[in-house]
Design a protein around this motif. Structure first.
Motif, PDB file in Angstrom:
ATOM      1  N   UNK A 125     -25.126 -11.866  -5.059  1.00  0.00           N
ATOM      2  CA  UNK A 125     -24.758 -12.507  -3.796  1.00  0.00           C
ATOM      3  C   UNK A 125     -25.764 -12.145  -2.713  1.00  0.00           C
ATOM      4  N   UNK A 126     -26.121 -10.863  -2.608  1.00  0.00           N
ATOM      5  CA  UNK A 126     -27.096 -10.444  -1.592  1.00  0.00           C
ATOM      6  C   UNK A 126     -28.445 -11.098  -1.860  1.00  0.00           C
ATOM      7  N   UNK A 127     -28.844 -11.152  -3.119  1.00  0.00           N
ATOM      8  CA  UNK A 127     -30.123 -11.760  -3.481  1.00  0.00           C
ATOM      9  C   UNK A 127     -30.144 -13.236  -3.081  1.00  0.00           C
ATOM     10  N   UNK A 128     -29.051 -13.929  -3.337  1.00  0.00           N
ATOM     11  CA  UNK A 128     -28.968 -15.358  -2.996  1.00  0.00           C
ATOM     12  C   UNK A 128     -29.068 -15.552  -1.486  1.00  0.00           C
ATOM     13  N   UNK A 129     -28.402 -14.693  -0.725  1.00  0.00           N
ATOM     14  CA  UNK A 129     -28.454 -14.796   0.734  1.00  0.00           C
ATOM     15  C   UNK A 129     -29.863 -14.499   1.258  1.00  0.00           C
ATOM     16  N   UNK A 130     -30.496 -13.460   0.690  1.00  0.00           N
ATOM     17  CA  UNK A 130     -31.854 -13.132   1.118  1.00  0.00           C
ATOM     18  C   UNK A 130     -32.803 -14.277   0.771  1.00  0.00           C
ATOM     19  N   UNK A 131     -32.682 -14.832  -0.412  1.00  0.00           N
ATOM     20  CA  UNK A 131     -33.519 -15.952  -0.835  1.00  0.00           C
ATOM     21  C   UNK A 131     -33.388 -17.122   0.131  1.00  0.00           C
ATOM     22  N   UNK A 132     -32.171 -17.457   0.486  1.00  0.00           N
ATOM     23  CA  UNK A 132     -31.952 -18.575   1.411  1.00  0.00           C
ATOM     24  C   UNK A 132     -32.545 -18.280   2.790  1.00  0.00           C
ATOM     25  N   UNK A 133     -32.388 -17.040   3.252  1.00  0.00           N
ATOM     26  CA  UNK A 133     -32.923 -16.684   4.574  1.00  0.00           C
ATOM     27  C   UNK A 133     -34.447 -16.742   4.584  1.00  0.00           C
ATOM     28  N   UNK A 134     -35.082 -16.304   3.497  1.00  0.00           N
ATOM     29  CA  UNK A 134     -36.547 -16.301   3.436  1.00  0.00           C
ATOM     30  C   UNK A 134     -37.116 -17.706   3.268  1.00  0.00           C
ATOM     31  N   UNK A 135     -36.302 -18.632   2.815  1.00  0.00           N
ATOM     32  CA  UNK A 135     -36.762 -20.018   2.627  1.00  0.00           C
ATOM     33  C   UNK A 135     -36.327 -20.930   3.771  1.00  0.00           C
ATOM     34  N   UNK A 136     -35.820 -20.346   4.842  1.00  0.00           N
ATOM     35  CA  UNK A 136     -35.369 -21.154   5.980  1.00  0.00           C
ATOM     36  C   UNK A 136     -36.565 -21.874   6.611  1.00  0.00           C
ATOM     37  N   UNK A 137     -36.301 -23.011   7.232  1.00  0.00           N
ATOM     38  CA  UNK A 137     -37.374 -23.812   7.848  1.00  0.00           C
ATOM     39  C   UNK A 137     -38.035 -23.070   9.009  1.00  0.00           C
ATOM     40  N   UNK A 138     -37.370 -22.065   9.547  1.00  0.00           N
ATOM     41  CA  UNK A 138     -37.922 -21.290  10.673  1.00  0.00           C
ATOM     42  C   UNK A 138     -38.811 -20.149  10.221  1.00  0.00           C
ATOM     43  N   UNK A 139     -39.006 -19.997   8.902  1.00  0.00           N
ATOM     44  CA  UNK A 139     -39.820 -18.919   8.343  1.00  0.00           C
ATOM     45  C   UNK A 139     -41.099 -19.524   7.768  1.00  0.00           C
ATOM     46  N   UNK A 140     -42.255 -19.356   8.428  1.00  0.00           N
ATOM     47  CA  UNK A 140     -43.482 -19.985   7.926  1.00  0.00           C
ATOM     48  C   UNK A 140     -43.989 -19.352   6.640  1.00  0.00           C
ATOM     49  N   UNK A 141     -43.718 -18.053   6.442  1.00  0.00           N
ATOM     50  CA  UNK A 141     -44.155 -17.347   5.242  1.00  0.00           C
ATOM     51  C   UNK A 141     -43.400 -16.037   5.170  1.00  0.00           C
ATOM     52  N   UNK A 365     -48.567 -19.606  16.298  1.00  0.00           N
ATOM     53  CA  UNK A 365     -48.279 -20.831  15.544  1.00  0.00           C
ATOM     54  C   UNK A 365     -47.150 -20.582  14.546  1.00  0.00           C
ATOM     55  N   UNK A 366     -45.923 -20.384  15.037  1.00  0.00           N
ATOM     56  CA  UNK A 366     -44.812 -20.071  14.130  1.00  0.00           C
ATOM     57  C   UNK A 366     -44.439 -21.222  13.205  1.00  0.00           C
ATOM     58  N   UNK A 367     -44.827 -22.436  13.542  1.00  0.00           N
ATOM     59  CA  UNK A 367     -44.533 -23.590  12.684  1.00  0.00           C
ATOM     60  C   UNK A 367     -45.645 -23.863  11.682  1.00  0.00           C
ATOM     61  N   UNK A 368     -46.699 -23.052  11.700  1.00  0.00           N
ATOM     62  CA  UNK A 368     -47.822 -23.209  10.765  1.00  0.00           C
ATOM     63  C   UNK A 368     -48.490 -24.583  10.899  1.00  0.00           C
ATOM     64  N   UNK A 369     -48.624 -25.050  12.093  1.00  0.00           N
ATOM     65  CA  UNK A 369     -49.246 -26.368  12.308  1.00  0.00           C
ATOM     66  C   UNK A 369     -50.734 -26.343  11.975  1.00  0.00           C
TER      67      UNK A 369
END
Length: 385
Positions: A125-141, A365-369
């Motif tokens: 469960x923690x891994x799934x939550x961390x994975x989703x947070x790291x793949x959020x659109x607000x995270x450039x990398x 450049x937080x959006x990685x433009x």
């Protein structure tokens, strides 16, 4: 623009020591402190120290430090609501905080120095939550320190290689003079620099010294680092080593590097369950030209070559560590060879962006433009596997 840094370690205390002209306790500490302080010229900057005692200090105009004890870490959402950051640099893989930032649409740079592992059944469960947070659109990398730790993000199934940006500290200049051998191979001197914990392997070093003493090899150990010294003093006494182990506590980084050069061996005995990236001790040990003795921690394997750049032993195995020390003491030509090759090993360690450049890219450049993530990712560097 309001910027918030979340980290372990008391920024306010480090800032005070820097301003007072005191010495830093680890390499590039004040470089990092200065970069954060310099951002305050453009807008409010807040550092949050997780696990520290409560404090809330205005250090300078637009520069604030907050301490959040471990008992209050779960109030990550309300913390973000209180601080209202436009940019968040999260220097620890704190799942609840990263998930709260993603839910609030806060531009976030996860910037770690941790080996990541596939989840256990209890950690799904923690891994799934961390994975989703790291793949959020607000995270450039997702940034991680050094190569193996960066790759571990991919191997753990958290993000893709094109989404990972390795980072490192500034380059060290190695000592120009290789060391020909030990002055007294029957009495080798060893330096351990790091936290005094079981996971860091300090107990394994003491046990290895006890084994060596039974074989007529009287090693001497100096321990520099934070933690409760009392149980380790008691363990050294129990093993009959009290007169051959010196505990220094926390000392300035310049002293550590001077001692590394003066000692025969720099040991980094981390056990596999210690979640570090690539510690400064490895870089500094190689730069000293003393022989580096490493465990086979996943973060270390493949970064330096045993027998060419260092000696390596099975983590958590004092007998294996003792055997490597004994082998080194019996072979002055091996010692000289490892010392000669140390600069080659040191230069091979540096991978990715300097930490300050990484933070600057994100804040600008937080959006990685501009495509800065693609230019510096594992894929772009040809290091994805």
């Amino acid at each position: 623009m309001r910027v918030v840094f979340v980290q372990h370690g008391n920024y306010a205390e480090a800032y005070r020591r820097m301003c007072a002209g005191e010495a830093e306790t680890y390499r590039d500490q004040f470089r990092s402190v200065s970069l954060v302080a310099g951002l305050a010229a453009a807008g409010p900057v807040v550092t949050v120290a997780l696990g520290d005692a409560h404090h809330d200090a205005q250090l300078a105009p637009n520069l604030r430090s907050v301490g959040l004890p471990r008992a209050d870490i779960d109030r990550a959402g309300s913390l973000l609501d209180d601080l209202a950051p436009d940019r968040l640099v999260c220097r620890t893989p704190h799942t609840r905080l990263l998930a709260a930032a993603a839910a609030r649409g806060i531009a976030t740079l996860p910037c770690f120095a941790d080996m990541m592992r596939p989840p256990s059944p209890l950690g799904l469960w923690r891994h799934w939550r961390l994975r989703n947070a790291l793949r959020a659109r607000t995270v450039p990398c997702v940034a991680n320190h050094s190569l193996n730790a960066s790759r571990s993000l991919v191997e753990a199934g958290l993000v893709s290689a094109g989404h990972v940006v390795p980072w490192d500290w500034s380059r060290l200049v190695p000592n120009p003079d290789p060391k020909p051998g030990m002055p007294d191979p029957q009495n080798p001197t060893i330096l351990f620099a790091g936290k005094m914990t079981v996971e860091k392997g300090l107990g394994d070093v003491l046990a290895a010294m006890s084994v060596l003493a039974g074989q007529g090899l009287n090693a001497r150990l100096t321990v520099a680092g934070g933690g409760d010294v009392r149980p380790w003093q008691a363990e050294a006494a129990r093993l009959g080593l009290a007169e051959r182990v010196d505990f220094l506590g926390l000392v300035p980084n310049t002293e550590i590097r001077h001692r590394m050069r003066a000692y025969d061996i720099v040991v980094v005995p981390s056990r596999h369950d210690y979640p570090e990236g690539l510690p400064n001790t490895i870089y500094e040990g190689l730069a000293s030209r003393s022989v580096l003795m490493l465990s086979d921690h996943p973060a270390f394997r493949g970064r330096v070559e045993p027998g060419r750049h260092c000696l390596m032993f099975r983590a958590g195995n004092p007998a294996a560590l003792g055997a490597e020390i004994r082998k080194l003491c019996a072979a002055p030509e091996l010692y000289a060879h490892l010392s000669r090759q140390a600069p080659e090993a040191l230069n091979s360690l540096y991978v990715g962006l300097a930490w300050g450049d990484l933070v600057t890219y994100f804040l600008d450049d937080p959006a990685n433009l501009t495509g800065w993530v693609e230019r510096h990712s594992l894929c772009a560097l040809g290091l994805s596997g």
